[in-house]
Design a protein around this motif. Structure first.
Motif, PDB file in Angstrom:
ATOM      1  N   LEU A  33       0.835  -1.207   0.000  1.00 21.89           N
ATOM      2  CA  LEU A  33       0.000   0.000   0.000  1.00 21.89           C
ATOM      3  C   LEU A  33       0.867   1.253   0.000  1.00 21.89           C
ATOM      4  O   LEU A  33       0.552   2.252  -0.648  1.00 21.89           O
ATOM      5  CB  LEU A  33      -0.938  -0.002   1.218  1.00 21.89           C
ATOM      6  N   ASP A  34       1.982   1.179   0.733  1.00 16.81           N
ATOM      7  CA  ASP A  34       2.958   2.268   0.783  1.00 16.81           C
ATOM      8  C   ASP A  34       3.434   2.586  -0.643  1.00 16.81           C
ATOM      9  O   ASP A  34       3.428   3.738  -1.092  1.00 16.81           O
ATOM     10  CB  ASP A  34       4.127   1.819   1.665  1.00 16.81           C
ATOM     11  N   TRP A  35       3.806   1.534  -1.389  1.00 20.13           N
ATOM     12  CA  TRP A  35       4.280   1.718  -2.765  1.00 20.13           C
ATOM     13  C   TRP A  35       3.183   2.251  -3.685  1.00 20.13           C
ATOM     14  O   TRP A  35       3.401   3.142  -4.503  1.00 20.13           O
ATOM     15  CB  TRP A  35       4.824   0.395  -3.306  1.00 20.13           C
ATOM     16  N   LEU A  36       1.947   1.703  -3.514  1.00 18.15           N
ATOM     17  CA  LEU A  36       0.836   2.152  -4.361  1.00 18.15           C
ATOM     18  C   LEU A  36       0.515   3.628  -4.127  1.00 18.15           C
ATOM     19  O   LEU A  36       0.193   4.368  -5.044  1.00 18.15           O
ATOM     20  CB  LEU A  36      -0.427   1.349  -4.035  1.00 18.15           C
ATOM     21  N   ARG A  37       0.613   4.040  -2.854  1.00 17.39           N
ATOM     22  CA  ARG A  37       0.243   5.405  -2.502  1.00 17.39           C
ATOM     23  C   ARG A  37       1.343   6.403  -2.876  1.00 17.39           C
ATOM     24  O   ARG A  37       1.062   7.509  -3.329  1.00 17.39           O
ATOM     25  CB  ARG A  37      -0.029   5.476  -0.996  1.00 17.39           C
ATOM     26  N   TRP A  38       2.606   5.976  -2.659  1.00 15.92           N
ATOM     27  CA  TRP A  38       3.738   6.871  -2.934  1.00 15.92           C
ATOM     28  C   TRP A  38       4.773   6.135  -3.779  1.00 15.92           C
ATOM     29  O   TRP A  38       5.857   5.760  -3.281  1.00 15.92           O
ATOM     30  CB  TRP A  38       4.365   7.337  -1.621  1.00 15.92           C
ATOM     31  N   PRO A  39       4.485   5.922  -5.045  1.00 13.63           N
ATOM     32  CA  PRO A  39       5.379   5.113  -5.890  1.00 13.63           C
ATOM     33  C   PRO A  39       6.790   5.689  -5.991  1.00 13.63           C
ATOM     34  O   PRO A  39       7.746   4.956  -6.194  1.00 13.63           O
ATOM     35  CB  PRO A  39       4.703   5.136  -7.269  1.00 13.63           C
ATOM     36  N   GLU A  40       6.936   6.992  -5.843  1.00 14.67           N
ATOM     37  CA  GLU A  40       8.265   7.592  -5.934  1.00 14.67           C
ATOM     38  C   GLU A  40       8.754   8.092  -4.589  1.00 14.67           C
ATOM     39  O   GLU A  40       9.635   8.948  -4.525  1.00 14.67           O
ATOM     40  CB  GLU A  40       8.236   8.746  -6.935  1.00 14.67           C
ATOM     41  N   GLY A  41       8.180   7.547  -3.538  1.00 17.22           N
ATOM     42  CA  GLY A  41       8.596   7.959  -2.203  1.00 17.22           C
ATOM     43  C   GLY A  41       7.552   8.849  -1.552  1.00 17.22           C
ATOM     44  O   GLY A  41       6.705   9.456  -2.217  1.00 17.22           O
ATOM     45  N   PHE A  42       7.635   8.930  -0.222  1.00 17.03           N
ATOM     46  CA  PHE A  42       6.643   9.631   0.591  1.00 17.03           C
ATOM     47  C   PHE A  42       6.466  11.098   0.192  1.00 17.03           C
ATOM     48  O   PHE A  42       7.433  11.821  -0.027  1.00 17.03           O
ATOM     49  CB  PHE A  42       7.073   9.544   2.063  1.00 17.03           C
ATOM     50  N   VAL A  43       5.203  11.498   0.087  1.00 18.11           N
ATOM     51  CA  VAL A  43       4.858  12.910  -0.097  1.00 18.11           C
ATOM     52  C   VAL A  43       3.871  13.261   1.011  1.00 18.11           C
ATOM     53  O   VAL A  43       2.861  12.589   1.177  1.00 18.11           O
ATOM     54  CB  VAL A  43       4.212  13.160  -1.476  1.00 18.11           C
ATOM     55  N   CYS A  44       4.178  14.276   1.792  1.00 20.43           N
ATOM     56  CA  CYS A  44       3.353  14.628   2.956  1.00 20.43           C
ATOM     57  C   CYS A  44       1.967  15.103   2.505  1.00 20.43           C
ATOM     58  O   CYS A  44       1.847  16.038   1.725  1.00 20.43           O
ATOM     59  CB  CYS A  44       4.041  15.729   3.759  1.00 20.43           C
ATOM     60  N   PRO A  45       0.899  14.444   3.001  1.00 20.66           N
ATOM     61  CA  PRO A  45      -0.437  14.870   2.589  1.00 20.66           C
ATOM     62  C   PRO A  45      -0.818  16.230   3.189  1.00 20.66           C
ATOM     63  O   PRO A  45      -1.722  16.888   2.685  1.00 20.66           O
ATOM     64  CB  PRO A  45      -1.350  13.755   3.103  1.00 20.66           C
ATOM     65  N   ARG A  46      -0.098  16.637   4.268  1.00 16.61           N
ATOM     66  CA  ARG A  46      -0.444  17.914   4.894  1.00 16.61           C
ATOM     67  C   ARG A  46       0.186  19.087   4.145  1.00 16.61           C
ATOM     68  O   ARG A  46      -0.482  20.052   3.807  1.00 16.61           O
ATOM     69  CB  ARG A  46       0.000  17.936   6.353  1.00 16.61           C
ATOM     70  N   CYS A  47       1.507  18.998   3.871  1.00 13.99           N
ATOM     71  CA  CYS A  47       2.181  20.154   3.266  1.00 13.99           C
ATOM     72  C   CYS A  47       2.630  19.887   1.826  1.00 13.99           C
ATOM     73  O   CYS A  47       3.211  20.774   1.189  1.00 13.99           O
ATOM     74  CB  CYS A  47       3.360  20.599   4.123  1.00 13.99           C
ATOM     75  N   GLU A  48       2.361  18.667   1.321  1.00 11.26           N
ATOM     76  CA  GLU A  48       2.657  18.325  -0.082  1.00 11.26           C
ATOM     77  C   GLU A  48       4.148  18.257  -0.376  1.00 11.26           C
ATOM     78  O   GLU A  48       4.549  18.200  -1.541  1.00 11.26           O
ATOM     79  CB  GLU A  48       1.986  19.317  -1.052  1.00 11.26           C
TER      80      GLU A  48
END
Ligand SMILES: [Zn+2]
Length: 349
Positions: A33-48
Motif C-alpha cells: 500500500l505504501d508503494w501504491l500510494r507513494w510510488p516515488e517515495g513519501f509525499v506529505c499529505p499535509r504540506c505536499e
C-alpha cells in the motif's frame, strides 16, 4: 492516479499462489500500500512536500513540517479493525471472481465471525470504485431509464416491501458493433431536470445521444449533444419491435438485474442500490480484462486514493450517497511504475 501500464507478476500478482506468497503478513500488505500510494517515495499529505523518515509504526515523519502520517491514514483502510491480510484476501476475492460475491460468501470464504463485518467490507470496497473526476462517455451513447429493485431484506433480517428505483443508464456504442463503457445512476424521477442532469454528468458534450421519444429528453441538443430521438410509435408503424430501439441500454439493464438476482439473490436494499450499481458498472467496464490480478491492483489503487469510509456512514444513511468524494490532492510528481526490484516486485529500487 497512474496512467502507466502495470505489469503482471511485477506490480500485481498473476495467480492465487503468487498472491499468497506476496501478502503473507500485515507488513507485506502495508508495504504494498505504501508503494501504491507513494510510488516515488513519501509525499506529505499535509504540506505536499516530498521526503520524510520512516517511523517505528510503519508511517512517515515529514521532513518539512514534521507531521506523522500512517501509510493507511486518510485512505479506505484508515482505522480498520480487520487485519490487512484479511482485507487483501477480501480484495482478491472481490476482484478475482468475475461476478463478485455476496457478503455471506465473503463471510464464509474468509471465516469471518460476523456477517455485518463482511457486509461492511464489501460496502467499503464498493464505495471506492467510482474514481472522482472519471471521464464521461464519448462517441455514440444510448441513454434510457429503467426500474430496478423491489424487495428489501434489511441488514437486521426481516423483509420490507421496497420501492422500485428509477435508474438512468448510458452505454457507449462501438463501430461496427459492440458496446463500450456504461454508467448507471439512480434518478429522482423521469423529468427533464433529472434526465438532463444525468446526461450532462455522464456523457461528454459533443457525443451523439440516442434516446427514445420521451419528452424528458427534449432539449438535450441545446446542452451540446447531437440528439437522436427514436420514436417508438414510428418503429411500431414500421413493423419493428419498439423494445429493440435501444438494444445497448436494454442489454445492460437486464445484465444488471440478473447480477443483482444472481450474486446478491436480490437482497439489495434501496438505500445501497447505487453502490451495487457502481460495482456492476465497474465489472461491466472491465469485462474484457483478462487479468483478474490487474482488477485487484485497480481496486487497491482506488482504495488508497480514497478518503476513509466509516461504518456509520455505510449504515446510517437512509438515502444513497449522491455526493461525490472530493478528489485527492495533487501529489508533487507523477507516479512511476518503472524500476521494479526482484525481491519485492512492486518496490522501486
Ligand atoms: Zn509535511
Amino acid at each position: 492516479m497512474t496512467s502507466l501500464q502495470p505489469r503482471a507478476g511485477v506490480h500485481y500478482p498473476r495467480s492465487a499462489g503468487e498472491f499468497r506468497s506476496w501478502f503473507g503478513t500485515d507488513a507485506d500488505c502495508l508495504d504494498y500500500l505504501d508503494w501504491l500510494r507513494w510510488p516515488e517515495g513519501f509525499v506529505c499529505p499535509r504540506c505536499e512536500n516530498a521526503g520524510g523518515w520512516r517511523v517505528a509504526d510503519g508511517g512517515y515523519r515529514c521532513a518539512s513540517c514534521g507531521a506523522r502520517t500512517g501509510v493507511t491514514a486518510g485512505t479506505m483502510f484508515d482505522r480498520r479493525r480487520t487485519p490487512l491480510t484479511v482485507w487483501f484476501e477480501a480484495c482478491w476475492m472481490f476482484a478475482s471472481q468475475k461476478d463478485g460475491l455476496s457478503a455471506l460468501s465473503l463471510q464464509r470464504g474468509l471465516e469471518i465471525g460476523s456477517y455485518p463485518t463482511a457486509w461492511a467490507m464489501l460496502h467499503r470496497l464498493r464505495s471506492v470504485l467510482v474514481r472522482p473526476g472519471r471521464d464521461r462517455l464519448t462517441g455514440t451513447v444510448e441513454v434510457d431509464e429503467t426500474y430496478i429493485g423491489g424487495e428489501e431484506p434489511g441488514l437486521r433480517g426481516g423483509r420490507a416491501k421496497g420501492k422500485k428505483a428509477l435508474v438512468g443508464i448510458a452505454v457507449e456504442l462501438k463501430e461496427p458493433r459492440g458496446y463500450g463503457r456504461a454508467r448507471m445512476a439512480i434518478l429522482a424521477d423521469g423529468s427533464a431536470k433529472s434526465l438532463h442532469a444525468f446526461v450532462t454528468e455522464h456523457v461528454e458534450p459533443g457525443a451523439r445521444v440516442i434516446t427514445d421519444g420521451w419528452t424528458g429528453y427534449r432539449g438535450i441538443d441545446k446542452l451540446g449533444y447531437a440528439h437522436d430521438p427514436r420514436s417508438q410509435r414510428a418503429a411500431r408503424a414500421r413493423g419493428e419491435d419498439p423494445g429493440e430501439l435501444l438494444p445497448a441500454v436494454h442489454r445492460v439493464a437486464s445484465l444488471a438485474k440478473r447480477w443483482l438476482l444472481g450474486t446478491h439473490q436480490g437482497s439489495v436494499d434501496e438505500a445501497h442500490l447505487q453502490s451495487y450499481l457502481n460495482e456492476f458498472v465497474f465489472r461491466f467496464n472491465r469485462r474484457r480484462s483478462r487479468s483478474r490480478g490487474l482488477v485487484f491492483y485497480r481496486v487497491l489503487e482506488l482504495a488508497v486514493a480514497h478518503t476513509p469510509v466509516r461504518y456509520r456512514d455505510l449504515v446510517a444513511d437512509s438515502r444513497p450517497k449522491r455526493k461525490r468524494p472530493s478528489p485527492p490532492g495533487r501529489r508533487g510528481h507523477p507516479p512511476s511504475l518503472d524500476r521494479p526490484r526482484a525481491s519485492q516486485p512492486w518496490r522501486a529500487s
